[in-house]
Design a protein around this motif. Sequence first.
Motif, short mmCIF file in Angstrom:
data_model
loop_
_atom_site.label_atom_id
_atom_site.label_comp_id
_atom_site.label_asym_id
_atom_site.label_seq_id
_atom_site.Cartn_x
_atom_site.Cartn_y
_atom_site.Cartn_z
N ILE A 32 22.00 -21.71 -19.49
CA ILE A 32 20.57 -21.77 -19.78
C ILE A 32 19.78 -21.85 -18.47
O ILE A 32 18.80 -21.13 -18.28
N ARG A 68 19.51 -17.72 -17.93
CA ARG A 68 18.30 -17.56 -18.73
C ARG A 68 18.51 -16.62 -19.93
O ARG A 68 17.79 -15.65 -20.12
N ARG A 118 18.64 -14.89 -23.69
CA ARG A 118 17.77 -14.82 -24.87
C ARG A 118 18.55 -15.23 -26.12
O ARG A 118 17.97 -15.62 -27.11
N VAL A 125 16.69 -27.66 -23.35
CA VAL A 125 15.69 -26.69 -23.80
C VAL A 125 14.29 -27.32 -23.80
O VAL A 125 13.32 -26.70 -23.35
N GLU A 175 10.03 -22.55 -20.14
CA GLU A 175 10.27 -21.20 -20.66
C GLU A 175 10.91 -21.21 -22.05
O GLU A 175 10.69 -20.31 -22.86
N TYR A 176 11.71 -22.23 -22.35
CA TYR A 176 12.41 -22.32 -23.63
C TYR A 176 11.74 -23.25 -24.64
O TYR A 176 11.89 -23.07 -25.85
N THR A 189 12.65 -21.79 -28.89
CA THR A 189 14.09 -21.70 -29.08
C THR A 189 14.47 -22.08 -30.50
O THR A 189 14.02 -23.10 -31.02
#
Length: 141
Positions: A6, A10, A12, A50, A55-56, A60
């Motif tokens: 993660i 990074r 998806r 997360v 960004e997450y 998520t």
Amino acid sequence: LAIRAIRELRPRLLMVNYNDPDYVHWGNVTHYTRGIAIIDEGLRQLVATVEADEEYRGKTIFVVVPDCGRDSNPFTAVPCQHHFGSRSSHEIFAHLFGPGVPRGQVVDRRVDQISLAATIGQLMGFKAEFAEGPVLAEAIA
């Protein structure tokens, strides 16, 4: 490794497969319950990672699902197996949470595990055209 992936890769989409509960095949039920505790802690760490990542965070979706059920027959020589064809050995749960998944929603009907692929695709914004099962509409907000 999942947390490192993660942070550094990074992804998806990330699948984590925990093998710890399969140690129950050795015949000691405490291996099974210990495996569940290890998974629980691993999931806590993944969710925390997360949530700490801009960004997450809030973007998520988590899907927690075992690969099989466990036999509920207390008279088998080795407890918690899944080879004996009992109903409980074929029944599993799935827990989905994150954006687009209604909080507290329960799908209280028989569905096939294969429906998760199409459902995850829809939650992620794409059509899983080769998925064999239908989207679980109840799992989509």
